[in-house]
Design an enzyme around this catalytic site. Structure first.
Site, PDB file in Angstrom:
ATOM      1  N   TYR A 267      -6.095   9.621  20.264  1.00  8.97           N
ATOM      2  CA  TYR A 267      -5.855   8.690  21.361  1.00  8.97           C
ATOM      3  C   TYR A 267      -5.214   9.371  22.555  1.00  8.97           C
ATOM      4  O   TYR A 267      -5.352   8.893  23.691  1.00  8.97           O
ATOM      5  CB  TYR A 267      -5.045   7.481  20.876  1.00  8.97           C
ATOM      6  N   HIS A 422      -1.404   2.568  16.425  1.00 11.53           N
ATOM      7  CA  HIS A 422      -2.401   3.450  15.800  1.00 11.53           C
ATOM      8  C   HIS A 422      -1.786   4.362  14.749  1.00 11.53           C
ATOM      9  O   HIS A 422      -2.454   5.264  14.247  1.00 11.53           O
ATOM     10  CB  HIS A 422      -3.118   4.277  16.868  1.00 11.53           C
ATOM     11  N   HIS A 424      -0.167   5.783  11.182  1.00 12.91           N
ATOM     12  CA  HIS A 424      -0.413   5.654   9.742  1.00 12.91           C
ATOM     13  C   HIS A 424       0.899   5.840   8.984  1.00 12.91           C
ATOM     14  O   HIS A 424       1.864   6.403   9.510  1.00 12.91           O
ATOM     15  CB  HIS A 424      -1.432   6.699   9.278  1.00 12.91           C
TER      16      HIS A 424
END
Length: 746
Positions: A267, A422, A424
């Site tokens: 990103y 975004h 994890h």
């Protein structure tokens, strides 16, 4: 004393100067320089001809401005997406070639949009938190305006005042207001989406010399423009007065001082186009802002960060949500490299990247790069071991990359903050590469971008149920539960802490970090060592140590996701006649259990596999009752949304504290033509823990088949370089300075 008319004339001249067009990515002087060099700079000329051929072919098909209806990958989505690209290129061609047909084409398409736009409701697809009008989400609407602003800038002086007034009244001003005032949950955030929105409004504001839009882009919306009950995509309230928002806030908060972007490389790559193109536009139109000096030059640093977060093939490490295969050959990085070269000091190493990209922007920066290449100024861009801090002030963990001396091997360890929406749940995770090939993989995202058949190109359910879960990464998992229980707010409240990053000895490089919040009352500490010793190992070995300790007994899993074919194991395992899922939730429901071994005594267990004609062996120190699991992704996946990749999981069923000690070794090769296997066996004979009386020290030794012993001792409580340490080992005193000591005994 100047007369009133002299003052008025001066003001008029200043205003005209400020309104000179083009003034975004192109300038009048820049266009003159480009036109003088036409036919003399090969790469620029080649790019120009390719662009002309593409645009001419598209113009020949006519004007296509359909009523929006499709998701990503559908006809109307792709048509409007293609339009923004062709319009931008056509505008540039008009400036460079002085061919009015390009300006007329841009004008005619913009008129069609201006006629349609006032009639458009929100997009009929309702899945986005911020629906667009041309597209299913505002993000793509912002993409469109970022590019089309450049086209409008290029033909601005070709148009009459009446024609400009029509376009601005019916298209550009309503469009900018829709993206910002009408959709604050999209515009007033700290997120890559908002960056695109900020830049879209700012770019069209610069073209129209609209101070209100420019300020809105730079600083965000004021509170009186925002519904106080509106929430953003992550459930948090959107930014209001007293909270930072806008383009500058999106430079301040997500970027660390090193240029690392908290959402991750994928990103960051996506956001680099609006960041850098608006930077270029601001530098051209408002040089007094000195945008490339903002936050100690973070925009230029960000380009270098991205280039260094790639493997040997230039592909970005897929940290957090990241599609594999995305690389510095993308159009965003072509733009970023050109702009960084032109505005960042003409670093000749960037030219070597531009040479591989083999295309440039058709503007001043692209001309500078093409000239530099023509003049043979390029020098190699050397990617070495490097650490990037995370967090606005660089205090929220980071990412460490260890690279072998020959730059063939890359070990990546993630100890960052959450990474916004975004992110994890994979604290202290590992991925490993050999010449660009994944040895131990990070899964990346579960999404087929712009493939309509797969959920309209959007994120799949498995991105949440699998890709974000801890078990999908090469990191430790307690009780089959993801870090922070997979909860965004918990994850966002914490970050891992760097313990040690030492690359002073290229033959013995170390990353070490701690995580004490992923699980309640549990401390995790992972250390990676890249050791190069050609006497014992043909290639570097990666030593991976994970220490864990909890107040109570738990099950701990350590997965390693590899590629290729299992060649051999030195342990016996049973395979079920019928496949069963490894678990029921937190990603475990997506793993098939294909084999299982229960270790009966303390030993070194090994598994060897073949991938890309190279053998790899993972050696691990196992205790009695440890379990070794052979698994494969694909369970609970009726739509085949997940790859069927294998994994090797080391499980410690019931323990309060222990250490995983693993060694990953590349060795030998297999030639399918000659059918000869070379050095197919590991050179490691045994791994042994070093018994230490002191609690804050751990040690291990590696015994090779040549009879050599490599011993490593690490202090886990003091990483200072000047601290003296003394321990007793086998009745003898061992002393050293610094957090670790390594020696080799033959």
């Amino acid at each position: 004393m100047k007369s009133f008319f002299q003052i008025l004339l001066l003001f008029f001249c200043i205003h005209i100067y400020a309104q000179e067009h083009p003034n975004l990515i192109l300038t009048k002087k820049g266009v003159e320089n480009i036109r003088k060099e036409l036919g003399n700079i090969p790469l620029f000329d080649e790019t120009l001809q390719k662009t002309k051929k593409e645009v001419d072919a598209e113009i020949a098909t006519g004007i296509h401005v359909p009523i929006p209806k499709d998701m990503a990958g559908g006809y109307t989505h792709d048509r409007h997406k293609k339009n923004w690209s062709i319009l931008q290129k056509a505008g540039v061609l008009y400036q460079i070639l002085r061919d009015d047909s390009y300006a007329s084409y841009v004008h005619n398409v913009l008129k069609a949009y201006a006629k349609m736009y006032p009639t458009l409701p929100l997009h009929p697809q309702t899945r986005s938190y911020a629906r667009g009008k041309l597209f299913w989400q505002c993000l793509n609407d912002a993409n469109w305006l970022v590019y089309v602003s450049q086209a409008y800038d290029c033909i601005y002086e070709f148009l009459t005042q009446e024609e400009r007034d029509y376009l601005e009244k019916n298209l550009f001003i309503p469009y900018a207001n829709f993206l910002s005032v009408d959709t604050p949950q999209f515009f007033n955030r700290i997120h890559n989406h908002s960056t695109w929105g900020n830049v879209a409004v700012g770019m069209i504001g610069l073209v129209m010399d609209n101070d209100e839009l420019i300020k809105r882009a730079l600083y965000g919306l004021k509170s009186d423009n925002i519904d106080p009950h509106l929430k953003d995509n992550d459930g948090g309230f959107i930014k209001s007065e007293g909270q930072k928002a806008g383009f500058l806030a999106n430079l301040d908060t997500p970027f660390s001082p090193d240029g690392y972007y908290t959402e991750g490389p994928y990103y960051q790559r996506y956001a680099m186009y609006p960041f850098m193109i608006f930077g270029e536009a601001l530098q051209n139109a408002k040089p007094e802002l000195k945008i490339f000096e903002y936050k100690n030059g973070v925009l230029i640093k960000a380009v270098y960060a991205l280039l260094n977060l790639t493997d040997a093939d230039g592909e970005f490490f897929p940290l957090n949500d990241g599609q594999k295969g995305m690389s510095y050959y993308s159009k965003e990085l072509v733009s970023a490299v050109d702009i960084a070269y032109h505005f960042g000091g003409n670093d000749s190493s960037l030219l070597s990247i531009a040479s591989k990209q083999n295309i440039v922007q058709l503007d001043d920066s692209g001309l500078a790069v093409a000239k530099g290449l023509q003049q043979n100024k390029a020098t190699p861009f050397l990617k070495k071991s490097i650490e990037f801090r995370d967090g606005s002030n660089g205090t929220e963990g980071g990412v460490g990359v260890l690279r072998s001396i020959n730059q063939h091997f890359d070990a990546v360890m993630k100890y960052t903050a959450q990474g916004l929406s975004h992110g994890h749940y994979d604290k202290l995770s590992l991925s490993y590469y050999n010449k660009g090939n994944e040895v131990l993989q990070d899964y990346g995202l579960a999404r087929f971008v712009n493939i309509e058949q797969k959920n309209g190109g959007g994120y799949l359910e498995e991105n949440t149920s699998w890709a974000k879960q801890s078990i999908s990464h090469n990191t430790i998992i307690q009780d089959e539960t993801s870090h922070f229980n997979g909860e965004f707010e918990k994850g966002s409240a914490h970050h891992s802490e760097k313990y040690l990053f030492d690359i002073s000895n290229p033959k013995l490089q170390i990353i070490s970090a701690k995580e004490e919040n992923a699980y309640p009352n549990t401390k995790l500490h992972r250390t990676l060592v890249m050791l190069e010793d050609k006497e014992d190992f043909d290639t570097p070995i990666l030593i991976d140590m994970m220490k864990f300790a909890s107040d109570s007994t738990h099950q701990y899993d350590m997965p390693f996701y590899y590629f290729g074919q299992i060649i051999n194991t030195n342990f016996k395992y049973s395979s079920p006649q019928q496949l069963k899922k490894l678990g029921t939730k937190n990603g475990y429901q997506h793993l098939w259990l294909e084999g299982k071994s229960i270790i009966r005594d303390k030993r070194t267990s090994q598994i060897t596999w073949l991938s890309n004609k190279t053998f790899y062996t993972l050696s691990t120190l196992t205790n009695a009752n440890d379990e070794l699991l052979l698994t494969r992704i694909g369970a609970s996946d009726p739509n085949f949304n997940l790859r069927r990749d294998p994994a090797f999981i080391i499980r410690k069923p019931k323990t309060k504290k222990d250490i995983f000690i693993n060694i990953i070794e590349a060795h030998g090769s297999y030639n399918p033509i000659t059918e000869i296997a070379h050095k197919a066996f590991s050179t490691i004979k045994d791994i042994k823990a070093v018994s230490l009386a002191k609690e804050n020290y751990i040690g291990w030794k590696i015994i090779t088949k040549k009879g050599n012993t490599h011993r490593f001792i690490l202090c886990t409580s003091d990483s200072k370089k000047d601290t003296s340490h003394t321990i007793t080992l086998n009745g003898k005193s061992v002393q050293w300075i610094g957090p670790y000591v390594y020696n080799k005994v033959k």
